[in-house]
Design an enzyme around this catalytic site. Structure first.
Site, short mmCIF file in Angstrom:
data_model
loop_
_atom_site.label_atom_id
_atom_site.label_comp_id
_atom_site.label_asym_id
_atom_site.label_seq_id
_atom_site.Cartn_x
_atom_site.Cartn_y
_atom_site.Cartn_z
N ARG A 273 3.03 -43.24 75.66
CA ARG A 273 4.42 -42.50 75.71
C ARG A 273 5.94 -43.40 76.29
O ARG A 273 5.33 -44.83 75.17
CB ARG A 273 4.95 -42.53 77.88
CG ARG A 273 4.05 -43.32 78.00
CD ARG A 273 4.49 -44.17 79.56
NE ARG A 273 4.08 -45.08 80.45
CZ ARG A 273 4.54 -46.20 80.27
NH1 ARG A 273 5.52 -46.63 79.31
NH2 ARG A 273 3.64 -47.48 81.15
N GLN B 47 8.17 -49.01 79.05
CA GLN B 47 6.93 -50.54 78.46
C GLN B 47 5.84 -50.28 79.95
O GLN B 47 4.91 -49.29 80.11
CB GLN B 47 8.16 -51.50 79.17
CG GLN B 47 9.08 -51.25 77.55
CD GLN B 47 10.00 -52.89 78.24
OE1 GLN B 47 9.60 -54.45 78.13
NE2 GLN B 47 11.18 -52.65 77.96
N THR C 47 4.06 -49.95 83.11
CA THR C 47 4.45 -49.70 84.59
C THR C 47 3.10 -49.54 85.41
O THR C 47 2.15 -49.80 84.75
CB THR C 47 5.48 -48.26 84.25
OG1 THR C 47 5.37 -47.65 85.75
CG2 THR C 47 4.58 -46.96 84.47
N HIS D 81 0.52 -47.65 88.46
CA HIS D 81 0.44 -46.16 89.21
C HIS D 81 -0.93 -46.63 90.32
O HIS D 81 -1.36 -47.13 89.90
CB HIS D 81 -0.04 -45.81 87.96
CG HIS D 81 1.13 -45.17 86.87
ND1 HIS D 81 2.20 -44.24 87.57
CD2 HIS D 81 0.74 -44.37 85.57
CE1 HIS D 81 2.77 -44.24 86.48
NE2 HIS D 81 1.86 -44.31 85.64
N ILE E 185 10.22 -43.14 84.74
CA ILE E 185 9.89 -41.43 83.75
C ILE E 185 9.81 -42.33 82.07
O ILE E 185 9.45 -43.52 81.55
CB ILE E 185 11.78 -40.67 83.13
CG1 ILE E 185 12.42 -40.80 84.56
CG2 ILE E 185 11.42 -39.81 82.59
CD1 ILE E 185 13.54 -40.04 84.43
N GLY E 186 8.33 -42.09 81.25
CA GLY E 186 7.82 -42.17 80.67
C GLY E 186 7.54 -40.46 79.84
O GLY E 186 6.48 -39.87 79.97
N GLY F 145 5.52 -38.05 81.87
CA GLY F 145 6.14 -37.16 82.77
C GLY F 145 6.97 -38.14 83.61
O GLY F 145 8.02 -39.30 83.36
N ILE F 146 6.94 -38.14 85.28
CA ILE F 146 7.45 -38.76 86.47
C ILE F 146 6.55 -39.73 87.32
O ILE F 146 5.72 -39.30 87.49
CB ILE F 146 8.59 -38.25 86.31
CG1 ILE F 146 8.17 -37.25 87.47
CG2 ILE F 146 9.77 -37.70 85.70
CD1 ILE F 146 8.96 -36.23 88.28
N CYS G 150 9.06 -52.04 83.98
CA CYS G 150 9.66 -51.20 82.42
C CYS G 150 10.63 -52.81 81.77
O CYS G 150 11.68 -52.63 81.44
CB CYS G 150 10.61 -50.43 83.09
SG CYS G 150 9.48 -49.03 83.97
#
Length: 261
Positions: free
Chosen positions: A87, A90, A92, A94, A190-191, A202-203, A220
């Site tokens: 994606r 940079q 991120t 989750h 968003i990626g 997605g987001i 990011c």
């Protein structure tokens, strides 16, 4: 500003009546499994063998590196698993308490316009936040959606003067008042990636994640701003409430969906 929220959102509906499937994962999904599902679904959409899909998931704690990730922005590489991904963007994070929405849409049947698609995703998030009375913003040079931390009070910025290193000429009368602004934190990322105009990734929206988990990366690639969540903003909403708001806002921008049975 408020006009960013009141501005009509881009309408990104299909050119036919086919509805994307709206699917919610019942349990946390390992990241490699999520990528495999997306890859298979995108191939099936391209072949005309499957409908579009929006897939709502949570992940176990992990970091992902987008195509623009810088090695120095991974501060704690041993803290959580790290996955390279195709994606945009940079590093991120989750993890539990964060809603990730993977968006597999056929832009051949919508608009073959990457910028308009990203704007539609931004407005989807902003409209979702507005349903909880949270004002989201987009900022030049900063991907994602941001909130002003007015609960932390204003920040005074000295009035602009002359050239650096030289005092400005005194003005007659009262001195200029400092400019007032507010600290800003990121609440959603968003990626995306496109393959023959079919999107995936997605987001992600921070509902109630452990915000300390973001400290293992420079999110990011941005060091001068922090991260926040709905809970951090004083809104202890449930994931079900967020999912309902996401669906309403998605349908307002992208058109109706077909929920999973």
């Amino acid at each position: 500003m408020l006009d960013e929220v009141l501005k009509p959102a881009p309408f990104f509906a299909r050119d036919d009546n086919e509805r994307p499937q709206w699917v919610m994962a019942a349990a946390p999904v390992p990241y490699p499994d999520a990528v495999a599902v997306m890859e298979a679904r995108v191939a099936a959409i391209q072949a005309g063998e499957a409908r579009e899909m929006v897939w709502l998931v949570e992940h176990p704690p992990l970091y992902t590196a987008g195509v623009s990730a810088k090695p120095g922005d991974l501060i704690a590489p041993e803290r959580f698993p790290v996955f390279a991904t195709g994606r945009g963007g940079q590093y991120t994070y989750h993890g539990p308490g964060q809603r990730v929405a993977y968006v597999m849409l056929d832009l051949n049947r919508r608009q073959k316009d990457i910028r308009a698609f990203v704007q539609a995703l931004e407005h989807w998030i902003i409209d979702t936040l507005w349903r909880f009375n949270v004002e989201g913003h987009i900022r030049d040079g900063r991907v994602g959606v941001w909130v002003e931390r007015r609960d932390h009070g204003p920040i005074d910025i000295p009035p602009s003067g002359g050239k650096a290193g030289r005092p400005t000429e005194p003005l007659r009368g009262a001195p200029a008042a400092p400019e007032r602004t507010y600290k800003e934190d990121k609440i959603a990322a968003i990626g995306i990636k496109l393959r023959r105009w079919v999107s995936f990734h997605g987001i992600s929206l921070n509902v109630e994640p452990d915000l300390t988990h973001f400290s293992g990366i420079v999110p990011c690639g941005i060091t001068e701003h922090g991260v926040t969540s709905l809970l951090d903003l004083g809104l202890p909403v449930t994931m079900d409430e967020v999912d309902y708001a996401l669906r309403l806002s998605f349908e307002a921008i992208f058109g109706p969906v077909e929920p999973q049975a």
